[in-house]
Scaffold this motif. Structure first.
Motif, short mmCIF file in Angstrom:
data_model
loop_
_atom_site.label_atom_id
_atom_site.label_comp_id
_atom_site.label_asym_id
_atom_site.label_seq_id
_atom_site.Cartn_x
_atom_site.Cartn_y
_atom_site.Cartn_z
N SER A 199 -2.40 -42.39 -24.38
CA SER A 199 -2.47 -42.45 -25.84
C SER A 199 -3.10 -41.18 -26.37
O SER A 199 -3.48 -41.10 -27.53
CB SER A 199 -3.29 -43.67 -26.27
OG SER A 199 -4.61 -43.54 -25.80
N THR A 218 -3.23 -37.66 -27.85
CA THR A 218 -2.32 -36.86 -28.67
C THR A 218 -1.93 -35.56 -27.97
O THR A 218 -0.76 -35.18 -27.97
CB THR A 218 -2.97 -36.54 -30.03
OG1 THR A 218 -3.28 -37.77 -30.68
CG2 THR A 218 -2.04 -35.73 -30.90
N MET A 271 -10.45 -38.54 -29.09
CA MET A 271 -9.43 -39.17 -29.93
C MET A 271 -10.07 -40.14 -30.93
O MET A 271 -9.67 -40.23 -32.07
CB MET A 271 -8.43 -39.94 -29.05
CG MET A 271 -7.48 -39.06 -28.28
SD MET A 271 -6.51 -38.00 -29.34
CE MET A 271 -7.00 -36.41 -28.78
N SER A 288 1.45 -36.82 -33.54
CA SER A 288 0.06 -37.17 -33.89
C SER A 288 0.00 -38.50 -34.65
O SER A 288 -0.84 -39.35 -34.36
CB SER A 288 -0.57 -36.08 -34.76
OG SER A 288 -0.42 -34.82 -34.17
N ASP A 347 -9.77 -39.96 -34.93
CA ASP A 347 -9.26 -41.06 -35.75
C ASP A 347 -10.28 -41.45 -36.82
O ASP A 347 -9.92 -41.72 -37.96
CB ASP A 347 -8.94 -42.28 -34.88
CG ASP A 347 -7.71 -42.04 -34.01
OD1 ASP A 347 -6.94 -41.12 -34.34
OD2 ASP A 347 -7.54 -42.76 -33.01
N LYS A 359 -6.64 -31.70 -37.35
CA LYS A 359 -5.33 -31.82 -36.72
C LYS A 359 -5.15 -30.76 -35.64
O LYS A 359 -5.92 -29.81 -35.55
CB LYS A 359 -4.22 -31.71 -37.76
CG LYS A 359 -4.22 -30.37 -38.48
CD LYS A 359 -3.36 -30.45 -39.72
CE LYS A 359 -3.48 -29.16 -40.52
NZ LYS A 359 -3.35 -29.34 -41.95
N ALA A 373 0.84 -41.37 -32.29
CA ALA A 373 -0.26 -41.62 -31.34
C ALA A 373 -1.40 -42.36 -32.03
O ALA A 373 -2.06 -43.21 -31.41
CB ALA A 373 -0.74 -40.30 -30.75
N GLU A 374 -1.63 -42.05 -33.30
CA GLU A 374 -2.66 -42.78 -34.05
C GLU A 374 -2.31 -44.26 -34.12
O GLU A 374 -3.15 -45.13 -33.88
CB GLU A 374 -2.71 -42.25 -35.49
CG GLU A 374 -3.79 -41.23 -35.74
CD GLU A 374 -3.70 -40.68 -37.17
OE1 GLU A 374 -3.43 -41.47 -38.11
OE2 GLU A 374 -3.87 -39.46 -37.33
#
Length: 432
Positions: free
Chosen positions: A326, A328, A382, A278, A386, A398, A281-282
DNA sequence: TCTGGGGTCCTAGGACCC
DNA sequence: TCTGGGGTCCTAGGACCC
């Protein structure tokens, strides 16, 4: 000419900003998991604290010398770093000359080719004075005809704070010779432990001044090929290491951590890896990238005789994705089977990590007619994730696969407040 | 007992191609 | 017994940095 601006004892200086009673007192900051000492003030250096040593080996010294210890607080350091870099960009007229390269959290190169020779000293002093006035962070400035030489200048500027006041301009042959004569090859930017020993023992080369006079062909053979040739040229004032484009993207993104305590259960190992995916990926989305491969590795048993128990054959797996992504969820789906295939019942796991590779720009992705709709939705999801996590708290939202209890999370027992990035942790002053 | 995390660049060597 | 030459691409590993 190039300048390198380097914050003095950066992490410690950040801590002192909000605890001014620690000025002129010995302070150290620890690595993640409170493992090693990674930043020291001059007072701590004088007290005998070495760089990179494990905390438990320094306990005695810390106690007897009254040294203040902090866990690392990356929210604070990251924010202070931004302020310092913004100041440099303004002073160097970066919007016109695009001349600032942020090299690390506490260092930046500035290309000074637009400044006349006689203005260099004054410019360096102004940088030093304005940065500390605006941000509270003291810096050292080294200026010379190449990046390697500017690093030499910076090191000397730092070393003798009284005499040079943290500024050193190497713009004459005499000054250069003197500087190189008092610089050991092991202190050169680009000469690490291995090469330093080789130069000392095999060739009797000890100072930068000696190395500077070696032929390029010798360096090509004995000092890492073109890397060595570049070193010789840079030492001779011929600039070979160019400024890097600030828009350049990372080619690899990694998130790896030691566990706070050993992990034995597959479930916990999977949670940790899902959490690291995670995070990675952020970072990937922040640079508008998509990854086409994912690597997972584990390390067992911690260190034995100075070496981690890591065997690539058994502790490392990778997977190539059908299409770069991209997302997650997709990345976690790819990672978890890798963890399962790595896991051995009864093993004691000390660390795990995730690496995303084959990174391409997100917008260059080949569209697929049939999952276009889905893709859009996932991207929006996503982005929302974010945004929430950025503005509220690191992991407010999460994936369940990343676990709820998180027994393996790292230790951080002496962290100061996140004074500049969290509303509920703002610094408070009590007026009498 | 307790030892960080995240990158870069370069080279050599193997696989594969015509 | 005889068995080419010249590329490219990829990966692993080494060295370095803060």
């Amino acid at each position: 000419m190039f300048a390198i601006v380097d914050c003095n004892s950066f992490y410690c200086s950040c801590e002192r900003l909000f605890k001014p009673h620690l000025n002129s007192k010995p302070v150290v900051v620890l690595s993640n998991n409170d493992g090693c000492i990674i930043s020291r003030t001059d007072e701590a250096k004088k007290a005998g604290i070495a760089m990179g040593v494990p905390l438990f080996e320094s306990r005695e010294l810390i106690r007897t010398q009254g040294i203040t210890v902090f866990s690392s607080n990356y929210h604070l350091y990251g924010d202070m770093s931004m302020r310092v870099m913004d100041t440099l960009r303004l002073l160097a007229d970066d919007s016109t000359y695009r001349c600032v390269e942020v090299y690390s959290v506490d260092e930046a190169f500035i290309n000074l080719s637009h400044l006349p020779e006689h203005a260099l000293q004054g410019f360096a002093e102004r940088l030093r004075d304005v940065v500390v006035q605006w941000t509270g962070i003291p810096v050292s400035v080294g200026i010379a005809p190449s990046k390697v030489l500017s690093k030499v200048a910076n090191r000397l500027a730092k070393k003798d704070k009284r005499k040079s006041h943290c500024v050193m301009v190497l713009n004459t042959a005499d000054k250069l010779q003197e500087a190189l004569e008092m610089t050991d090859v092991s202190d050169l930017w680009g000469i690490g432990r291995k090469y330093a020993r080789k130069l000392n023992d095999l060739y009797g080369i000890n100072t930068a001044w000696q190395l500077r006079h070696m032929p390029e062909e010798w360096a090509r053979k004995n000092l890492g090929g073109v890397v060595g040739v570049r070193m010789i040229r840079e030492l001779n004032g011929v600039s070979c290491i160019q400024m890097k484009d600030p828009l350049e993207k990372k080619k690899m993104i990694a998130t790896t951590r030691m566990f706070g305590k050993p992990v034995y259960a597959l479930q916990e190992l999977k949670e940790a890896v899902a959490t690291y995916v995670s995070r990675a990926a952020e970072k990937l989305r922040r640079q508008y990238g998509a990854a086409s491969s994912i690597d997972v590795f584990v390390v067992t048993n911690g260190q034995q005789s100075g070496q981690y128990a890591y065997d690539p054959q058994h502790h490392h797996r990778y997977f190539t994705l059908m299409k770069p992504t991209s997302d997650t969820a997709e990345l976690i789906r790819a990672a978890l089977p890798l963890v399962e295939s790595l896991y051995r019942k009864g093993s004691k796991y000390a660390k795990a990590g995730v690496m995303l590779g084959g990174i391409v720009p997100d917008d260059a992705l080949q569209g697929n007619l049939f999952d276009a709709q889905n893709k859009q939705q996932n991207r929006a999801l996503m982005q929302a994730l974010d945004n929430i996590n950025f503005s509220m708290r690191d992991d407010m939202v999460k994936f369940v696969s990343s676990g709820l209890t998180r027994n393996w999370k790292m230790r951080q027992e002496m962290r100061s407040g996140r004074y500049t990035t969290r509303w509920d942790e703002l610094h408070e002053l009590k007026l009498k």
